[in-house]
Design an enzyme around this catalytic site. Sequence first.
Site, mmCIF file in Angstrom:
data_model
loop_
_atom_site.group_PDB
_atom_site.id
_atom_site.type_symbol
_atom_site.label_atom_id
_atom_site.label_comp_id
_atom_site.label_asym_id
_atom_site.label_seq_id
_atom_site.Cartn_x
_atom_site.Cartn_y
_atom_site.Cartn_z
ATOM 1 N N HIS A 1 1.131 18.027 -26.456
ATOM 2 C CA HIS A 1 0.931 16.595 -26.216
ATOM 3 C C HIS A 1 -0.303 15.998 -26.894
ATOM 4 C CE1 HIS A 1 4.218 17.085 -23.466
ATOM 5 N NE2 HIS A 1 4.165 15.826 -23.082
ATOM 6 N N LYS B 1 8.625 23.119 -13.430
ATOM 7 C CA LYS B 1 7.725 21.989 -13.159
ATOM 8 C C LYS B 1 7.379 21.937 -11.676
ATOM 9 C CE LYS B 1 6.241 17.473 -13.988
ATOM 10 N NZ LYS B 1 6.238 16.291 -14.812
ATOM 11 N N LYS C 1 3.777 11.545 -11.103
ATOM 12 C CA LYS C 1 2.922 10.728 -11.975
ATOM 13 C C LYS C 1 3.632 9.408 -12.221
ATOM 14 C CE LYS C 1 0.201 14.070 -14.611
ATOM 15 N NZ LYS C 1 -0.066 14.642 -15.950
ATOM 16 N N ARG D 1 0.812 -1.224 0.000
ATOM 17 C CA ARG D 1 0.000 0.000 0.000
ATOM 18 C C ARG D 1 0.851 1.283 0.000
ATOM 19 N NH1 ARG D 1 -3.324 -3.016 3.585
ATOM 20 N NH2 ARG D 1 -5.023 -3.914 2.400
ATOM 21 N N HIS E 1 8.985 10.061 -28.000
ATOM 22 C CA HIS E 1 8.002 10.926 -27.346
ATOM 23 C C HIS E 1 8.406 12.410 -27.420
ATOM 24 C CE1 HIS E 1 4.991 12.364 -24.572
ATOM 25 N NE2 HIS E 1 5.949 12.915 -23.843
ATOM 26 N N HIS F 1 0.460 12.737 -28.853
ATOM 27 C CA HIS F 1 -0.089 11.413 -28.548
ATOM 28 C C HIS F 1 -0.716 10.769 -29.790
ATOM 29 C CE1 HIS F 1 -0.189 12.456 -24.009
ATOM 30 N NE2 HIS F 1 0.952 11.926 -24.381
ATOM 31 N N ASN G 1 1.070 19.839 -20.711
ATOM 32 C CA ASN G 1 0.718 19.020 -21.870
ATOM 33 C C ASN G 1 0.779 19.809 -23.172
ATOM 34 O OD1 ASN G 1 0.197 16.768 -20.231
ATOM 35 N ND2 ASN G 1 -1.795 17.640 -19.696
ATOM 36 N N ARG H 1 -1.616 22.447 -14.075
ATOM 37 C CA ARG H 1 -0.693 21.375 -14.481
ATOM 38 C C ARG H 1 -0.943 20.934 -15.922
ATOM 39 N NH1 ARG H 1 1.714 16.336 -10.906
ATOM 40 N NH2 ARG H 1 2.975 15.479 -12.584
ATOM 41 N N GLU I 1 -3.523 17.911 -11.276
ATOM 42 C CA GLU I 1 -3.962 18.394 -12.585
ATOM 43 C C GLU I 1 -5.438 18.783 -12.640
ATOM 44 O OE1 GLU I 1 -1.881 16.454 -15.850
ATOM 45 O OE2 GLU I 1 -3.549 16.933 -17.176
ATOM 46 N N GLU J 1 11.046 18.522 -24.344
ATOM 47 C CA GLU J 1 10.385 18.839 -23.067
ATOM 48 C C GLU J 1 11.019 20.083 -22.425
ATOM 49 O OE1 GLU J 1 7.685 17.437 -21.943
ATOM 50 O OE2 GLU J 1 7.600 15.389 -22.711
HETATM 51 N N1 GLY Z 1 4.348 15.199 -17.832
HETATM 52 C C1 GLY Z 1 3.256 16.001 -17.462
HETATM 53 C C2 GLY Z 1 3.021 16.075 -15.993
HETATM 54 O O1 GLY Z 1 3.827 15.607 -15.219
HETATM 55 O O2 GLY Z 1 2.021 16.600 -15.585
#
Ligand code: GLY
Length: 371
Positions: A249, A228, A145, A123, A267, A253, A246, A242, A238, A187
């Site tokens: 993106h 970031k 993430k 957990r 990517h 994608h 993207n 946040r 997000e 990025e």
């Molecule tokens: N790579 C996008 C984020 O971490 O929100």
Amino acid sequence: MTLDVVPVDLGARSYEVRIGPGLIDAAGAQVRPFLRRRKVAVVTDETVAALHLQRLLDSFAAEGIEATALALPAGESTKGWPDFARTTEWLLEQKIERRDLVIAFGGGVIGDLAGFAAAVLRRGVRFVQIPTTLLAQVDSSVGGKTGINTAQGKNLVGAFHQPTLVLADIDVLASLPDRDFLAGYGEVVKYGLLGDAAFFEWLEAHAPRIAQDASLRQYAVRRSVEMKAGIVSRDETEEGERALLNLGHTFCHALEKATGYSERLLHGEGVAIGCALAFELSQRLGLCAQEAPSRVRAHLRAMGTKVDLKDIAGDLPDVDVLLAMMAQDKKVVDGQLRFILARGIGDAFVATDVPTEAVKALLAEALAARG
Ligand code: GLY
């Protein structure tokens, strides 16, 4: 060169991103204060293991820390259920307990997979990110993430699980193949484009030399991580800001899906092309001046990264198929495509009411330019 420390402020789950040279060799000493007993489990991939694992294990041994390692196959196909199951079971076999630390040592695939394994193991156990690619240092290792891909799409199963510490060793980037370094640059440039025009100007002036110059590289990583960290601190899950991360993106994608997540398009290359398209779309919608997309494209060209659909080898599907692929993106909310658009360089925002016709026309022209 000094160590840069960027805090990620998240209350009780705050942590530091430490950026500088020699951090792999210093990892044992850096990690030791966080340990409740001297035991860690390292998850890595075979490519990183061959190049750097022994130095990392030596640094733990030098601090009297018992370390075991699992090297998974390198590549995006590792980021799925089979290797996720293998990793969690291996961590249990290593008797990793909640007070121990998992070390994610590799690029975005390893960080996402090992982070997710740590999130669900018993957990939740703590983990440290030691990212070894530019993309992972400036983006995926920071912000919590984690996750894996499934047959239905990328990153559709996962968890927010913040690391305890991030160690970004600037030296390790020197061993990256040029193409991987440049892909990660997609990025980096994204941060200037979405929220810091002065950083974009700095990149225009200095980025052509960052692959060779460690101090320029360190500044570029630090500034990207600062941006970031700020965004993640204000909007961890997000709900709003946040989403700006993207930028590029939604296009990216769809293009990754269209090229089968293969070597045809990495990517970060898709992000660079996506940023150029997002600025072009913004200009066509009258949101920003013509100068903005021209500058974005000129800079990406100067860096030698991919910029246009015509830089992608092989066949691409037609406009309607690409649009349908965009509509499957997990950024879709209530069936509406969400684009990150810009009022200028360094001034991006979330747009939910983008006319499909404008996107269609842009893609049709970009496809036609492939000849
Ligand atoms: N790579 C996008 C984020 O971490 O929100």
